[in-house]
Design an enzyme around this catalytic site. Structure first.
Site, PDB file in Angstrom:
ATOM      1  CB  SER A  22      -0.993   0.159   0.862  1.00  0.00           C
ATOM      2  OG  SER A  22      -0.400  -0.106   2.751  1.00  0.00           O
TER       3      SER A  22
ATOM      4  CG  HIS B  77      -4.067  -0.796  -2.489  1.00  0.00           C
ATOM      5  ND1 HIS B  77      -3.708   1.111  -2.448  1.00  0.00           N
ATOM      6  CD2 HIS B  77      -3.778  -1.140  -1.443  1.00  0.00           C
ATOM      7  CE1 HIS B  77      -4.078   1.603  -0.913  1.00  0.00           C
ATOM      8  NE2 HIS B  77      -3.752   0.436  -0.276  1.00  0.00           N
TER       9      HIS B  77
ATOM     10  CE  LYS C  51      -7.002   0.947   0.624  1.00  0.00           C
ATOM     11  NZ  LYS C  51      -6.756   0.359   1.292  1.00  0.00           N
TER      12      LYS C  51
END
Ligand SMILES: *Cc1c(COP(=O)(O)O)cnc(C)c1O
Length: 394
Positions: free
Chosen positions: A182, A210, A241
């Site tokens: 991350s 991610h 996200k």
């Protein structure tokens, strides 16, 4: 407040301030795509994990409104009691299909998915090989599990193989890694880890917070990007996200999911997600299939930003994801650069210890599909200029 406590708390805050590590919560007063208003000033956003801009997607706003009308604003209880709205079943079927897994289970956040997963799966006597740069939620989950934890050198498949060779036969081992790291934006060596897991009969769990919705030809994430077969691998994804919403999920072998349904405390002792969030999440998974052009646009923006900043002489960490770390070093200059850029109208906070190791403070830029080419160019102009003014770039 009792004196011993007041003194203790003041001491801690002063130590933090001395190390240039004081944290301040900025108030976002308006959101207009990749431009937001922070404490009344309009700034260009380069710090959001909303990579596809889906938090503002009309179809998702519509899904939220409709679900709230039909189901109300809250689930009223945990899923084990009366909060398990039928929307969950639809979402979990879709999440499993999306990740090419046998089954999936949705948690309130990615953080809670990791706590539930690791604490249910491993315990005293088990061994976890955990990458040194794993996300805080995985680190806390490991501590909570009371399993034996070995911190592995970052993204080093050889190191895992060496450890696995030493394990006595029959011992349960979990290989645990972020898929996209991350803060560094690089990828774990997932093909090699999957191969080692097979060879030594270990279980592999990857946190693709991610990569989900960003990487791979169809947006499935890091395993798809690297061409690794997900069979037998436990995958964690988030809706928070690229999918523009909130929630985490575990997708993997049906047996693992059944265990979590029976054991995960973060599932039982916390209220179910609101209906609007569940409906948005399901619609967002479908959008990943319907809008490949948005992913392509994101990749184009990443290339443009990386090329521009590298050319200007800045030190970037490489990686395929939408995270672009600009390495600075000490926390003071990193924080000064972020402040300077905020003055210039660019919002990309500095990341400092303990989030990253000492000496590796950085700007962490997040690219969005909804950035215009002009907005990317603005970042490419502003960042080196500010770094020059501060003497970070010579
Ligand atoms: C953001 C993140 C999480 C936590 O997900 P939330 O849904 O925000 O709680 C977990 N793992 C990684 C690698 C992350 O980056």
């Amino acid at each position: 407040m009792p004196g011993v406590w007041e003194e203790h708390i003041r001491g801690r805050l002063e130590a933090q301030a001395k190390a240039d590590l004081t944290r301040r919560l900025l108030s976002v007063t308006q959101v207009r795509g990749p431009e937001i208003e922070v404490e009344g000033r309009t700034v260009l956003l380069f710090s959001s994990n909303d990579y596809l801009g889906y938090s503002q997607h009309p179809a998702l706003k519509q899904a939220a409104r409709e679900a709230a009308e039909v189901w109300g604003t809250g689930a009223g209880a945990s899923r084990l009691i009366s909060g398990n709205l039928a929307l969950y079943q639809d979402l979990e079927t879709e999440a499993a299909r999306f990740k090419h897994a046998e089954a999936a289970l949705v948690f309130a956040t990615g953080f809670m998915a990791n706590l539930g997963l690791i604490a249910s799966l491993v315990g005293p006597g088990d061994l976890v090989l955990s990458d040194a740069l794993n996300h805080a939620s995985l680190i806390d989950a490991c501590r909570l599990s009371r399993a034996e934890i070995r911190i592995m050198p970052h993204a080093d498949p050889e190191a895992y193989a060496v450890e696995l060779k030493k394990v006595e036969p029959g011992r349960r081992v979990l290989l645990l890694t972020d898929a996209v790291f991350s803060m560094d934006g690089d990828l774990a060596p997932l093909a090699e880890l999957a191969e080692s897991a097979r060879k030594y009969e270990a279980l592999l769990a990857v946190d693709d917070a991610h990569g989900t919705g960003v990487l791979g030809p169809t947006g499935r994430g890091s395993l798809e990007h690297l061409g690794v077969d997900p069979a037998g691998i436990v995958q964690v994804g988030t809706f928070s996200k690229a999918l523009g919403s909130l929630g985490g999920f575990v997708a993997g072998p049906a047996l693992v999911i059944e265990l979590l349904r029976n054991r995960a405390r973060t599932l039982f002792y916390s209220t179910a997600l609101p209906p609007s969030v569940l409906a948005v999440n399901r619609r967002a998974l479908a959008l990943i299939d319907e809008e490949p052009q948005v992913r392509a646009r994101l990749q184009k923006n990443v290339r443009l930003l990386r090329a521009g900043l590298s050319e200007a002489g800045l030190d970037l960490l490489p990686g395929p994801a939408a995270i672009v770390p600009v390495m600075i070093g000490e926390p003071g200059p990193a924080a000064a650069l972020a402040r300077e850029l905020l003055q210039d109208g660019l919002f990309c906070p500095a990341i400092r210890p303990p989030t990253v190791p000492p000496g590796q403070s950085r700007l962490r830029l997040s690219v969005m599909a909804v950035h215009t080419t002009e907005q990317i160019r603005r970042a490419v102009d502003l960042i080196p200029a500010a770094a020059l003014r501060l003497g970070i770039l010579k």
